[in-house]
Motif scaffolding. Structure first.
Motif, short mmCIF file in Angstrom:
data_model
loop_
_atom_site.label_atom_id
_atom_site.label_comp_id
_atom_site.label_asym_id
_atom_site.label_seq_id
_atom_site.Cartn_x
_atom_site.Cartn_y
_atom_site.Cartn_z
N LEU A 289 0.84 -1.53 0.64
CA LEU A 289 -0.07 -0.12 -0.17
C LEU A 289 0.60 1.60 -0.21
CD1 LEU A 289 -2.61 -1.04 2.46
CD2 LEU A 289 -2.65 -1.29 -0.45
N ARG A 290 0.50 2.01 -0.23
CA ARG A 290 1.31 3.60 -0.28
C ARG A 290 0.93 4.11 0.16
NH1 ARG A 290 -1.02 5.41 -6.82
NH2 ARG A 290 -0.15 4.24 -7.32
N ILE A 294 1.32 12.30 -0.21
CA ILE A 294 1.09 13.06 -1.49
C ILE A 294 1.61 13.49 -2.49
CG2 ILE A 294 2.20 14.56 0.29
CD1 ILE A 294 -0.32 16.82 -0.18
N LEU A 295 1.00 13.82 -3.46
CA LEU A 295 2.38 14.02 -4.34
C LEU A 295 3.10 15.53 -4.47
CD1 LEU A 295 0.09 12.16 -7.63
CD2 LEU A 295 1.97 11.24 -6.70
N ASP A 310 7.34 22.29 2.48
CA ASP A 310 7.67 21.80 4.29
C ASP A 310 7.40 20.68 4.31
OD1 ASP A 310 7.64 21.44 6.27
OD2 ASP A 310 5.88 23.05 6.89
N TYR A 311 8.45 19.97 3.88
CA TYR A 311 9.02 17.97 4.46
C TYR A 311 9.00 17.63 5.79
CZ TYR A 311 10.69 17.44 -0.60
OH TYR A 311 10.51 17.16 -1.98
N GLY A 318 3.62 11.82 9.32
CA GLY A 318 3.95 9.81 8.45
C GLY A 318 3.67 10.01 6.59
N ILE A 319 3.71 11.42 6.60
CA ILE A 319 2.33 11.41 4.80
C ILE A 319 3.90 11.88 4.44
CG2 ILE A 319 1.58 12.51 3.51
CD1 ILE A 319 -0.23 13.32 6.00
N LYS A 320 3.98 10.34 2.94
CA LYS A 320 5.38 10.09 2.30
C LYS A 320 4.66 11.45 1.42
CE LYS A 320 8.18 8.42 -0.40
NZ LYS A 320 10.06 7.95 0.12
N VAL A 321 5.96 11.77 0.48
CA VAL A 321 5.51 13.21 -0.43
C VAL A 321 6.95 12.29 -1.78
CG1 VAL A 321 6.38 14.81 -1.66
CG2 VAL A 321 5.90 14.84 0.95
#
Length: 533
Positions: A289-290, A294-295, A310-311, A318-321
């Protein structure tokens, strides 16, 4: 009136003859014990005696028939009990095969044991008593062809089909398997009795935009399971069709088969089959799962005052960019939309109502019915089996009463996919696949266990029926014994003599006869010479 010596002599002779006749009558009664020595003695009683004797004679015949029927039923019960024990042995072997930890050699040994037990079923079906086959129906002595004599049950050495009185039971069993597997396909595709577990319900409700990726994946996995079950049922249906001696190049067979393995359409374009589509679905569902992501190209992405992403903000949450450099990784993650696209391809292949595969399956079924089973013709196999199943030998056991003294072969082994020989043959084939590199199909073997249990239940039901028939024969025998006693009493009262009374009558008749002889001697001693003196 003048009385002459001649007249006196004649009178004496008539009287003495009557007395002697009575002596003879009572002497016969004492000697034979019978009151009636001729119809003239007592016409009404004689008629009653004759009727009683006729009835007793028929009762003796019925009693003999009941004894014969009971002997047959005991043999039948023993044979059916052997069949029940045999099925229990097979059940144990199949459970052992499913228990795990078995090597290929172990499975081959189990398959060989099942084969031996399968062949023993034929031996039980061909059991005989004297020169008559127990389960041959009206075929008591076997079928004679040219110079050969065949037992009721015969196995074709070429295709392994079981024949009963020259009727191909296996052909109908495999056709019944075919129709059952196509019915299972329908249930796996759309089962209104189950909530969101069949393929159509899952596909129709699948909404990537409305579901989370985790939920979409779970739904996709359920769809994969249903699709796999549908394909397995379809492959088994095709296998069953091949056992019906279908020409593998027949267009109807080809059309149905290509739905699973792919092929070329009427316009010459290649198309994918269900098995390939299922494999693609499996590959998609196997991806990770991804997660929350967010792209980098998302216009709503949070930025710092200097305008960069804003990494830190996304890392804290816990959000993957995903940036442009991460797109390969992004593409190799689970994508619910791709699953949706595969579902659309599925509907393109078989129709959103399954009408494509259903039409192909029914067309092939119709071909088998018409060209292999001969339905609607004088060689209608199903009709022959139905007629043969009704041929149950009976024997008279009373006035307008017949009793079956055995069961026919179809009653013994069953018909269709529940035929005992077919069930064991199918289990043997599952345990010894044509491709030795393949693992045994545990799901199909589990389904075979259910069919085996149903077959065993039918055998136990038949044992119960046999026991009920034996009880009926016992009741009939007891009733005949009671009736015989009543008719013997009736005959005895009408025919047999009271010996004490008959003895007294004989003694009296002898005394009368002796007195008549003595009186006659006095009469006959006087003559004309006595008067001349």
């Amino acid at each position: 009136m003048r009385i002459t010596s001649s007249m006196m002599g004649d009178q004496f002779l008539r009287g003495s003859n009557r007395a002697l006749s009575l002596v003879n009558k009572y002497n016969l009664q004492v000697a034979s014990g019978k009151r009636l020595t001729s119809i003239a003695d007592d016409p009404a009683s004689t008629t009653a005696v004759l009727r009683a004797r006729t009835k007793l004679s028929s009762l003796a015949d019925y009693q003999s028939n009941i004894s014969t029927a009971s002997s047959y039923m005991k043999e039948v019960e023993a044979a059916v009990s052997d069949l029940d024990e045999l099925l229990q042995d097979v059940y144990g072997e199949v459970i052992s095969a499913l228990s795990g930890g078995k090597t290929k050699e172990d499975l081959r040994a189990i398959a060989e044991q099942v084969r031996v037990l399968r062949d023993e079923v034929v031996a039980i079906g061909n059991q005989s008593i004297g020169t008559s086959y127990l389960f041959g129906g009206y075929n008591f002595t076997g079928t004679i062809t040219d110079t050969d004599k065949k037992a009721p049950f015969v196995v074709d050495e070429v295709n392994g089909h079981l024949y009963y009185n020259q009727i191909n039971l296996s052909l109908y069993s495999w056709y019944d398997e075919y129709t059952n597997y196509t019915r299972l396909m329908d249930l796996y595709f759309h089962n209104p009795d189950k909530d969101a577990n069949s393929l159509k319900e899952i596909v129709d409700a699948f909404d990537p935009s409305g579901f989370s990726d985790a939920y979409s994946k779970r739904q996709g996995e359920l769809a994969y399971q249903s699709l796999t079950s549908l394909i397995l049922a379809g492959e088994n249906a095709l296998y069953s069709a091949r056992q019906c001696d279908i020409d593998l190049m027949d267009p109807l067979y080809q059309n149905f088969e290509q739905l699973f393995i792919g092929g070329v359409d009427a316009e010459g374009n290649e198309f994918e089959g269900l098995k390939s589509l299922r494999d693609r679905l499996f590959n998609e569902l196997s991806k990770e799962l991804r997660g929350d992501h967010i792209l980098a190209t998302d216009p709503d992405i949070k930025t710092t005052p200097d305008g960069s992403i804003d990494y830190a903000y996304y890392e804290e949450r816990g959000i993957k960019v995903y940036t442009a450099d991460d797109m390969d990784e992004f593409e190799n993650k689970f994508d619910a939309q791709k699953v949706k696209d595969l579902f659309e391809e599925l509907y393109t292949l078989i129709g959103d109502t399954g009408d494509v595969y259903k039409t192909s399956a029914e067309s092939l079924a119709g071909h088998i019915r018409e060209n292999k089973l001969g339905m609607g013709t004088e060689d209608d196999l199903v009709l022959k089996i139905d007629e043969e199943s009704k041929k149950r030998p009976t024997i008279p056991v009373g006035l307008n009463q017949d009793a079956a003294y055995t069961v026919n072969g179809i009653e013994l082994l069953g018909e269709g996919r529940h035929n005992v020989y077919h069930v064991l043959d199918k289990i043997y084939r599952i345990l010894s696949p044509e491709d030795e590199t393949r693992k045994i199909d545990e799901k199909e073997l589990s389904l075979a266990i259910s069919t085996l249990q149903e077959a065993q239940s039918n055998v136990l039901t038949k044992l119960t029926e046999i026991g009920a028939s034996q009880n009926r024969l016992t009741l009939l025998s007891n009733r005949i014994d009671s009736t015989k006693r009543n008719y013997n009493l009736l005959r005895s009262n009408a025919e047999e003599v009271d010996l004490a009374e008959a003895s007294i009558n004989l003694a009296t008749a002898q005394t009368v006869y002796n007195a008549a002889l003595a009186g006659g001697a006095q009469i006959l001693r006087t003559s004309l010479i006595d008067y001349l003196r």
